[in-house]
Write an enzyme that holds these catalytic residues in place. Structure first.
Site, PDB file in Angstrom:
ATOM      1  N   LYS A 161       0.290   3.579  -2.990  1.00 12.88           N
ATOM      2  CA  LYS A 161      -0.649   4.838  -3.007  1.00 12.88           C
ATOM      3  C   LYS A 161       0.105   6.325  -2.767  1.00 12.88           C
ATOM      4  O   LYS A 161      -0.777   7.345  -3.050  1.00 12.88           O
ATOM      5  CB  LYS A 161      -1.868   4.539  -1.651  1.00 12.88           C
ATOM      6  CG  LYS A 161      -2.583   3.496  -1.935  1.00 12.88           C
ATOM      7  CD  LYS A 161      -3.340   2.930  -0.844  1.00 12.88           C
ATOM      8  CE  LYS A 161      -4.074   1.670  -1.559  1.00 12.88           C
ATOM      9  NZ  LYS A 161      -4.395   0.746  -0.260  1.00 12.88           N
ATOM     10  N   SER A 170      -6.075   3.841   3.781  1.00 17.12           N
ATOM     11  CA  SER A 170      -5.788   3.263   2.660  1.00 17.12           C
ATOM     12  C   SER A 170      -6.808   2.264   1.671  1.00 17.12           C
ATOM     13  O   SER A 170      -6.795   1.040   1.496  1.00 17.12           O
ATOM     14  CB  SER A 170      -4.801   1.636   3.285  1.00 17.12           C
ATOM     15  OG  SER A 170      -3.714   1.123   2.064  1.00 17.12           O
ATOM     16  N   SER A 208       0.637  -1.199   0.074  1.00 13.77           N
ATOM     17  CA  SER A 208       0.152  -0.014   0.125  1.00 13.77           C
ATOM     18  C   SER A 208       0.681   1.490  -0.103  1.00 13.77           C
ATOM     19  O   SER A 208       0.179   2.189  -0.207  1.00 13.77           O
ATOM     20  CB  SER A 208      -0.922  -0.074   1.296  1.00 13.77           C
ATOM     21  OG  SER A 208      -2.030  -0.928   0.916  1.00 13.77           O
TER      22      SER A 208
END
Length: 500
Positions: A84, A139, A81
């Site tokens: 991102k 997230s 993640s």
């Protein structure tokens, strides 16, 4: 002919003397030990840093891009993640915060389930700003996908191509993005060094900094949700949402990531005493990502120091006004950027650095760039810019490549900013370093260039002299021939009784 040979011999002797003068200027002052300079450069060692359990780790200074610590920094790994960060950066660079993002069936149904999400519905609409808070704090994978479609103009693959293009633009060499949220994919990898480069670009954006530094945020009711949606930052060094044990007083934000295959990944930004650091750790055990990050931050804040270039650089100060008018005039024409910085180990001195002058970015108000290095690491750069003074425009050294400069060189290739000149003089007086040191290799090359020009001019003058001399000889010969012919004809005419 003898006169011509004498003149040519004299000219070439002058040329030889000129080349000797311009080509043999010493790089160091008389009596200075050149080997000592080389020894000093070799002695500059970069600190090794602490041990960490992360498989890959990097700490980068945000202002200079200098890597202060690295461990297996170039191995491609699953970023999960922390991907991102790139998604959010591209959205901020290409769209307005008030744009409306539409959630497609793909965004909702393929990115919820067992992944992290905030339960958005088909055809739901949110502003881009609300989506970005959901992406960086919670997230939310479906928000990340919806933003990617939106930024790509409805074309998800176009956004992935934008991610890879941006990575290449930032200098990433061990990165390939295959999705926008970091969901498991063998073709989706990033190295720790590349992630630091991406994060450094992101933290320059004021809105990105605001988002990652937010502990709590609330999305107001939407067309599909009647109640507000609360968001909590999951990064434990800035938020107590999951406990207070990992809070770090200097943390200003970051992004978490985890899958069973990738382990824990973490990007963290911290700021102390004007120094902003970026820490990336990858493939960590549970909890180890925070312990490693704290260890690395504490070490770097304690063992490195920022220096303002304009306030500390004295090696380019012109102390001998008789040296060369080029450097005398240059003082009024240009200066080092006021806010340029370099970062060094705390035990090092500013004057221990090595410098080069680079012209790759020259143009407009930028005349050249001072590139600083220490212990084999580039530690920062400083642009030399015009001051706007109305003086004769002298060139800032050679206009191609870079010019290597010794760490002891002292000349006036650049000047300090006007508003910091007093401090520069104070620092120079305190250190009393370099006042008897010689001109640098930069001046040598300038002089060599001047010598080459002088040689060229002499050659042109020699050729012109030879041509003119040949013409004079030819004219004299023709005049003599005509006179001789006239006299000879007169004599013949007289012998024939022409005169009465």
């Amino acid at each position: 002919m003898k006169k011509i040979l004498k003149r040519m011999t004299g000219i070439f002797l002058c040329v030889a003397m000129a080349v000797g003068i311009f080509g043999t200027t010493p790089a160091f002052a008389e009596g200075e030990d050149v080997s000592a300079q080389n020894t000093q450069a070799q002695a500059a060692q970069w600190p090794t840093g602490p041990e960490v359990q992360a498989s890959s780790a990097v700490v980068m200074d945000a202002s200079t891009g200098t890597v202060l610590f690295e461990k297996d920094a170039d191995t491609p790994r699953y970023p999960v993640s922390i991907t991102k960060i790139m998604t959010t950066l591209l959205a901020l660079e290409n769209c307005s915060l008030d744009e409306v993002v539409h959630f497609s069936a793909t965004a909702v149904y393929e990115n919820e389930g067992g992944t992290s999400h905030i339960a958005r519905d088909l055809d739901e609409e949110m502003t881009l700003e609300q989506c970005l808070y959901a992406i960086m704090l919670e997230s939310a994978n479906e928000c990340s996908y919806a933003v990617a479609e939106h930024v790509g103009g409805g074309d998800y693959q176009k956004f992935i191509d934008m991610m890879n293009a941006k990575a290449a633009e930032l200098g990433c060499t061990n990165t390939h993005f295959n999705n926008c949220n970091g969901l498991p994919d063998p073709a989706h990898v990033v190295s720790a060094r590349d992630m630091a480069l991406i994060s450094r670009e992101a933290i320059k954006n004021s809105m990105f900094r605001k988002i990652v530094g937010t502990v709590r945020y609330e999305i107001p009711p939407t067309n599909k949700h009647a109640d507000p949606t609360p968001l909590n930052n999951h990064h434990q060094m800035i938020s107590a949402y999951k406990g207070r044990q990992n809070l770090y007083e200097y943390c200003i934000g970051g992004k978490t990531g985890w899958t069973s295959d990738a382990g824990n990944t973490l990007v963290t930004f911290a700021e102390k005493d004007g120094m902003t650091l970026i820490c990336v750790v990858m493939n960590c055990t549970a909890g180890g990502q925070y312990a490693d990050t704290r260890t690395l931050f504490d070490y770097c804040f304690e063992n490195f120091k920022l220096y303002n270039v304009a306030q500390n650089e004295t090696r380019y100060e012109n102390t001998n006004k008789q040296e060369n008018t080029l450097f005398t005039e240059w003082n009024a024409f240009a200066k080092v950027e006021d806010d340029a910085q370099i970062i060094l180990p705390a035990a090092a001195n500013f004057l221990d650095t090595q410098t080069e002058v680079n012209y790759d970015q020259a143009g407009g108000s930028i005349l050249g760039t001072l590139v600083y290095s220490y212990g084999g690491h580039q530690v920062g750069t400083a642009n030399v810019v015009t001051t706007g003074a109305k003086v004769a425009e002298y060139p800032f050294g050679e206009k191609s490549g870079t010019i290597q400069k010794s760490d002891s060189a002292k000349e006036n290739d650049t000047s300090v900013a006007a508003d910091s000149s007093d401090k520069t003089k104070s620092d120079a007086a305190k250190n009393d370093i370099g006042k008897k040191k010689s001109l640098s290799i930069s001046r040598n090359k300038l002089l060599l260039a001047g010598g080459s020009v002088a040689v060229a001019i002499v050659i042109v003058l020699v050729i012109r002299f030879l041509v003119n001399n040949h013409r004079r000889i030819w004219r004299r010969k023709n005049t003599r021939d005509r006179r001789y012919k006239t006299i000879r004809n007169n004599r013949k005419w007289n012998r024939r009784g022409g005169r009465k």
